[in-house]
Design a protein around this motif. Structure first.
Motif, short mmCIF file in Angstrom:
data_model
loop_
_atom_site.label_atom_id
_atom_site.label_comp_id
_atom_site.label_asym_id
_atom_site.label_seq_id
_atom_site.Cartn_x
_atom_site.Cartn_y
_atom_site.Cartn_z
N TYR A 251 -0.03 0.55 1.40
CA TYR A 251 1.25 0.77 2.05
C TYR A 251 2.33 -0.13 1.45
CZ TYR A 251 4.30 2.24 5.85
OH TYR A 251 5.33 2.80 6.58
N ILE A 252 1.96 -1.36 1.07
CA ILE A 252 2.92 -2.27 0.43
C ILE A 252 3.38 -1.68 -0.90
CG2 ILE A 252 3.14 -4.52 -0.69
CD1 ILE A 252 1.27 -5.61 1.53
N ARG A 253 2.44 -1.15 -1.67
CA ARG A 253 2.81 -0.53 -2.95
C ARG A 253 3.71 0.68 -2.73
NH1 ARG A 253 -1.90 0.52 -7.09
NH2 ARG A 253 -0.02 1.05 -8.26
N PHE A 254 3.37 1.47 -1.71
CA PHE A 254 4.18 2.65 -1.42
C PHE A 254 5.61 2.25 -1.04
CE2 PHE A 254 5.86 5.29 2.07
CZ PHE A 254 6.05 6.48 1.39
N MET A 255 5.76 1.24 -0.20
CA MET A 255 7.08 0.80 0.22
C MET A 255 7.85 0.17 -0.93
SD MET A 255 6.45 -0.70 4.08
CE MET A 255 8.19 -0.61 4.49
N SER A 256 7.15 -0.54 -1.81
CA SER A 256 7.82 -1.15 -2.95
C SER A 256 8.36 -0.09 -3.90
CB SER A 256 6.84 -2.08 -3.69
OG SER A 256 6.40 -3.13 -2.84
N VAL A 257 7.57 0.96 -4.14
CA VAL A 257 8.02 2.04 -5.01
C VAL A 257 9.27 2.71 -4.43
CG1 VAL A 257 7.42 4.34 -5.87
CG2 VAL A 257 5.77 2.47 -6.03
N ASN A 258 9.32 2.82 -3.09
CA ASN A 258 10.46 3.45 -2.44
C ASN A 258 11.55 2.45 -2.07
OD1 ASN A 258 9.73 6.49 -1.71
ND2 ASN A 258 7.86 5.29 -1.54
N TYR A 265 4.49 -6.45 6.17
CA TYR A 265 3.17 -5.99 5.74
C TYR A 265 2.54 -6.95 4.74
CZ TYR A 265 4.42 -1.68 8.09
OH TYR A 265 4.78 -0.76 9.04
N GLU A 266 3.35 -7.61 3.92
CA GLU A 266 2.82 -8.59 2.98
C GLU A 266 2.26 -9.81 3.73
OE1 GLU A 266 6.08 -9.41 0.44
OE2 GLU A 266 5.81 -7.62 -0.81
N ILE A 267 2.98 -10.25 4.75
CA ILE A 267 2.49 -11.38 5.55
C ILE A 267 1.19 -11.01 6.26
CG2 ILE A 267 3.02 -12.85 7.54
CD1 ILE A 267 5.97 -12.61 6.73
N ALA A 268 1.15 -9.79 6.82
CA ALA A 268 -0.07 -9.33 7.48
C ALA A 268 -1.23 -9.22 6.49
CB ALA A 268 0.18 -7.99 8.17
#
Length: 354
Positions: A251-258, A265-268
């Motif tokens: 999900y972090i990768r998906f949000m970064s791409v967008n 999410y990174e902290i979690a």
């Protein structure tokens, strides 16, 4: 493994599991009490609330696992201290380092149990519980995926990539298919806000496909006649801490791409990666607290000490998380600060009692 090491490890493990067993009903009561206001809404009754509570318990158990480990170690090893067993071990030449090593062996098993609970059991149970609650409260067909929230809204297919709150949405796609006319309409809106009992879309691009070709229309602002309830959307907002590590990573990768903010999410993510280290640090803290205290201290005092240290852990961890979100602090450092602080404190105390 020597018998003494197995004995100490078993004391830590059994006391921690007993502590979790004692906290389990208490957490269940708290979760169920939060659901009382929703009981009676649509098809959400007492039975559904109890099922939701049971499915939510694994995630809360995972979150309090380090505190339960601390209290369990204080109670278990404290019982040995009150029976003079720790004194006898020290008199027989058992060093503080060996006591720590044996206790940490039990901690490793507990950390493995926590990983299984947090990565396999809790995410599946949490997702199932949210789906049951959402369906009972709204009766609408909807699904939360790593690529956004999907719902069927009066014949249209709606995809919401980011739910800021129940009344503020970002990056919305709406698809309508008219099989009789053979047309497809795809609308994309940058924002959606719930104002005065209605949805308003902003930054809209509408594409229509029919037998004559493709037409594109842009609208700055328009009302959205939708059946989606803001209360439903508040229910489906997933707590990042409820997702497994691999789900958080994707999900972090998906949000970064967008180009979306993935700080929470990174902290979690790093918090879950370092969760076993935090569990072990709690055992490190427990041993000098016991060795540096009187044998006459009862179970009540040990539990109070564990609760106080647990409160400190909660306040420190949440403080660093909020600092990271507010000031852009590195997510790894924010998540690692608490276990490193506890380990450093434990090493200083161990040097004093050793």
């Amino acid at each position: 493994m020597p018998i003494l090491d197995r004995y100490l490890a078993w004391v830590v493990m059994s006391s921690t599991l007993l502590t979790l067993g004692a906290l389990l009903p208490l957490m269940g009561v708290f979760i169920l009490s939060d659901e009382l206001d929703a009981i009676g809404t649509e098809r959400y009754g007492l039975t559904e609330a109890i099922v939701f509570t049971l499915l939510s318990l694994p995630r809360y158990l995972y979150q309090i696992f380090p505190i339960a480990t601390l209290i369990g170690a204080l109670i278990g090893l404290g019982t040995l201290a009150s029976r003079s067993e720790l004194v006898a071990m020290r008199a027989a030449g058992v060093s503080v380092g060996r006591l720590v090593r044996a206790a940490l062996l039990g901690g490793l098993v507990l950390a493995a149990v926590a990983v299984v609970l947090g990565e396999l059991v809790a995410p599946i149970a949490e997702q199932r519980g949210l789906e049951l609650r959402r369906l009972a409260l709204s009766g609408e067909a909807a699904q939360l995926t790593p690529y956004g929230f999907w719902a069927i809204d009066d014949g249209a297919y709606v995809n919401i990539r980011e739910i800021r709150s129940g009344t503020s949405l970002r990056d919305i796609d709406i698809y309508r298919v008219d099989t009789a006319k053979g047309t497809l309409e795809a609308s994309h809106a940058e924002w959606a806000r719930y104002e005065d009992g209605r949805w308003v879309l902003e930054g809209i691009a509408i594409s229509r496909v029919d037998g004559e070709g493709v037409g594109v229309e842009r609208v700055e602002r328009a009302e959205w006649d939708s059946l989606l309830d803001p209360g439903l959307l508040r229910v489906v907002v997933a707590d990042p801490r409820a997702l497994p590590v691999w789900g958080l990573y994707k999900y972090i990768r998906f949000m970064s791409v967008n180009k979306q903010d993935a700080s929470a999410y990174e902290i979690a993510f790093w918090g879950k990666v370092l969760h076993p280290v935090l569990t072990l640090s709690m055992i490190l803290i427990a041993i000098p607290l016991l060795l540096g205290s009187s044998r006459s201290n009862g179970m009540g005092r040990r539990m109070l000490a564990g609760i106080l240290v647990g409160l400190v852990y909660y306040l420190v961890s949440r403080t660093f998380a909020y600092l990271a979100l507010l000031f852009g602090m590195n997510a790894f450092l924010a998540a690692a600060a608490t276990p490193m602080l506890f380990i450093g404190t434990a090493m200083l105390l161990l040097r004093r009692v050793g």
